[in-house]
Scaffold this active site. Structure first.
Site, PDB file in Angstrom:
ATOM      1  N   ASP A  25      53.231  19.885  46.699  1.00 50.71           N
ATOM      2  CA  ASP A  25      52.733  21.083  47.098  1.00 50.71           C
ATOM      3  C   ASP A  25      51.607  20.758  48.277  1.00 50.71           C
ATOM      4  O   ASP A  25      51.242  19.303  48.373  1.00 50.71           O
ATOM      5  CB  ASP A  25      51.796  21.804  46.143  1.00 50.71           C
ATOM      6  CG  ASP A  25      50.874  23.018  46.734  1.00 50.71           C
ATOM      7  OD1 ASP A  25      51.224  23.950  47.424  1.00 50.71           O
ATOM      8  OD2 ASP A  25      49.566  22.939  46.097  1.00 50.71           O
ATOM      9  N   ASP A  27      48.561  22.971  49.901  1.00 48.63           N
ATOM     10  CA  ASP A  27      47.278  23.535  49.795  1.00 48.63           C
ATOM     11  C   ASP A  27      46.745  23.173  48.390  1.00 48.63           C
ATOM     12  O   ASP A  27      47.294  23.758  47.439  1.00 48.63           O
ATOM     13  CB  ASP A  27      47.275  24.898  50.166  1.00 48.63           C
ATOM     14  CG  ASP A  27      47.058  25.092  51.863  1.00 48.63           C
ATOM     15  OD1 ASP A  27      46.262  25.092  52.051  1.00 48.63           O
ATOM     16  OD2 ASP A  27      48.235  25.307  52.175  1.00 48.63           O
ATOM     17  N   ASP A 202      49.059  22.546  42.250  1.00 49.45           N
ATOM     18  CA  ASP A 202      47.826  22.966  41.571  1.00 49.45           C
ATOM     19  C   ASP A 202      47.883  24.384  40.940  1.00 49.45           C
ATOM     20  O   ASP A 202      46.852  24.709  40.755  1.00 49.45           O
ATOM     21  CB  ASP A 202      46.648  22.786  42.768  1.00 49.45           C
ATOM     22  CG  ASP A 202      46.696  24.041  43.660  1.00 49.45           C
ATOM     23  OD1 ASP A 202      47.788  23.868  44.202  1.00 49.45           O
ATOM     24  OD2 ASP A 202      45.761  24.405  43.798  1.00 49.45           O
TER      25      ASP A 202
END
Ligand SMILES: [Mg+2]
Length: 262
Positions: A25, A27, A202
């Site tokens: 990922d 961001d 996240d």
């Protein structure tokens, strides 16, 4: 697997980098979360590590919910493969490809966009052309325009056979097929054929990627997997619960990348 075993596994992967895919990922994982997404930045040290890893390992890919071009702009490395736009597009060597399953819907999305530009833009809506998905924004328009946008896009979406979702100040149209970070992970694994793969994430949408890795290992497509979860106040508890390694922040992700690069 406990933490110690997971770190040992990473060390083992260094011995045979041509069998390893590093999928991540962007961001909140490589770029610290900032108040507005335009200000997001991947720290220079991580960019250097990503460049090094992509020269050494079979595949390094960034998988993001953002527009594919935005995902590229955040990392900016030609050596990395980018999956963006909710898993509908892949960018490599400067070319954006729509995933094959979604391609038949491209013309219909464009038709919806042009109808929305005729009907809704004059009322104050903003039609964002994102390629295989379309977003009609009405946050800055009066409430009755918002209602009109939702009703219009829903009706057009039904006529054209597209999936419509309503968000905060935005109504979106996309092909009615499953595309998420999990399908992106599977597509990359099936194409590049790593025997080992890791995903770093996240947030809620990253759980699809974690779970697809588990499925790929169960069916024997992958021999070994690693899930790296970044702990945060906003992220879901499953990110930490399902992870093999928990990173406390972007700096913790850097530690994983440094061990891979060593
Ligand atoms: Mg994220």
């Amino acid at each position: 697997m406990d933490d110690v075993a997971a770190w040992k596994q990473i060390e083992g992967w260094r011995e045979d980098p041509s069998s390893v895919a590093i999928l991540t990922d962007i961001d909140g994982t490589l770029a610290p979360i900032v108040p507005t997404p335009d200000l997001s930045e991947v720290p220079g040290e991580l960019l250097g590590l990503l460049r090094e890893l992509s020269g050494k390992y079979l595949l390094v890919a960034g998988i993001s919910g953002r527009k594919t071009q935005d995902a590229f702009d955040l990392i900016g490395l030609d050596e990395v493969v980018y999956f963006g736009n909710h898993g509908f597009e892949i960018l490599r060597d400067g070319e954006v490809e729509v995933i094959p399953d979604a391609l038949p819907f491209l013309e219909r999305v464009k038709e919806l966009e042009s109808r929305a530009k005729e009907e809704l833009a004059p009322l104050g809506a903003f039609v964002e052309e994102k390629g295989i998905t379309a977003s009609i924004h009405y946050r800055n328009a009066p409430p009755e325009v918002g209602e009109r946008c939702v009703a219009f896009v829903k009706a057009e979406g039904e006529r054209l056979g597209l999936r419509i979702t309503v968000g905060r100040g935005v109504v979106e149209a996309r092909p009615p097929i499953r595309a998420d970070k999990g399908t992106a992970v599977r597509a990359l694994v099936e194409e590049y054929r790593p025997r080992k793969a890791m995903f770093l994430g996240d947030d809620t949408t990253d759980l699809d990627a974690f779970r697809e890795l588990v499925a790929l290992r169960k069916e024997g497509t992958l021999e070994e997997i690693l899930r790296v979860g970044v702990r945060s106040d906003e992220g879901p508890p499953e990110i930490v619960a399902e992870a093999d390694i928990v990173a406390e922040d972007v700096e913790g992700v850097g530690e994983v990348l440094r061990v891979l690069a060593r």
